[in-house]
Design an enzyme around this catalytic site. Structure first.
Site, short mmCIF file in Angstrom:
data_model
loop_
_atom_site.label_atom_id
_atom_site.label_comp_id
_atom_site.label_asym_id
_atom_site.label_seq_id
_atom_site.Cartn_x
_atom_site.Cartn_y
_atom_site.Cartn_z
N GLU A 17 0.81 -1.23 -0.09
CA GLU A 17 0.16 -0.04 -0.14
C GLU A 17 0.85 1.14 -0.01
OE1 GLU A 17 -3.34 2.04 3.05
OE2 GLU A 17 -1.88 0.28 3.71
N ASP A 20 13.89 -3.48 14.05
CA ASP A 20 14.88 -2.87 13.18
C ASP A 20 14.23 -1.31 13.43
OD1 ASP A 20 16.89 -1.81 11.67
OD2 ASP A 20 16.25 -2.53 9.94
#
Length: 288
Positions: free
Chosen positions: A92, A195
């Site tokens: 998206e 991360d």
């Protein structure tokens, strides 16, 4: 790249690309904005990586989405071009501007993510930090997982690349032997992005924060929070909002740099000796 992306898109949706242009997509991937008649896409490609690289990212986004705690982009598919073998990830397209409360929402929703409990510590199967691959399994002990599957694996990569040898190697191995002095064996198992630096979240419509580019795992939430402090990019409003939902332990400051060590070892292995001094400083702090 347009013909390759068009072929990949046809495996997801029978639409023709009307607009495509390169966009910023991090340090290691090529990234494109793609628009069709009915949809906008964010597409990532990486000529150097196996398709499992993007499959892991898709798994991570799905796992975060399933918690219902914080927004992530929808994943439309992972494809591999049959002729070039180039893997692609279709997602998206997210676009928006920060609002006055965006940082607070990010802190509160990240804490909600961390309150979502995992089935153990680690992850089952291949995972990546940057381009570096880990072959993981779920563990019953966070200490064992963090020591053996995270720190030791990075040390082995460094040994093979000659970035870890001699006194540095000796001191790191000494640290592993004493790690149980500082790292808990069984903290709460939290769902972690894995991360989370300042470039791995973005703002969508209405100022709503989205997490992107996860390196998903289950582990101590303080591991994630330590990394947010390593390279900056997060405001005090973010931390205040996070702590109001999920406070850190009194021992956090004592072990924070041991959690940052993993990421510094990974950066040493990916980017070279400019990170070596930080690794050595942390090891000296804990083992002399």
């Amino acid at each position: 790249m347009k013909p390759i992306i068009q072929k990949g898109l046809k495996q997801i949706q029978e639409e023709q690309i009307q607009e495509i242009h390169a966009v910023t997509g991090g340090d290691i991937n090529e990234a494109y904005y793609v628009r069709t008649k009915h949809q906008e896409y964010f597409v990532k490609l990486n000529k150097e990586m196996d398709v499992s690289f993007f499959e892991f990212e898709a798994e991570g986004l799905s796992a975060i989405r399933q918690t219902g705690a914080i927004n992530v982009p929808a994943v439309y598919g992972v494809q591999k071009d049959k002729e070039t073998q180039i893997p692609m990830l279709f997602m998206e397209w997210i676009e928006g501007k920060k609002e006055n409360n965006t940082d607070e929402i990010l802190g509160e929703r990240l804490a909600a993510l961390h309150l979502s409990e995992g089935p153990g510590f680690g992850w089952e199967g291949k995972s990546y930090i940057g381009k570096l691959m880990h072959d993981n399994h779920l563990h019953n002990s966070w200490l064992t997982y963090y020591r053996d599957a995270r720190l030791l694996e990075q040390i082995k990569i460094g040994q093979s690349q000659k970035s870890i040898s001699g006194e540095r190697n000796k001191q790191l191995m000494k640290l592993l032997e004493k790690l149980d002095t500082w790292i808990p064996n069984n903290p709460k198992s939290s769902t972690l992005h894995g991360d989370l630096w300042g470039g791995n979240w973005m703002t969508g419509q209405g100022g709503v924060p989205y997490l992107i580019d996860p390196s998903i795992l289950y582990g101590d939430h303080e591991f994630e929070m330590a990394f947010t402090e390593l390279f900056g990019g997060f405001s005090q409003r973010f931390y205040d909002a996070y702590h109001s939902v999920f406070p850190l332990s009194p021992e956090y400051e004592t072990r924070k740099e041991l959690y940052q060590l993993y990421y510094l070892l990974a950066h040493l292995n990916m980017f070279g000796e400019s990170y070596g001094g930080s690794v050595d400083r942390i090891v000296r702090k804990y083992v002399g």
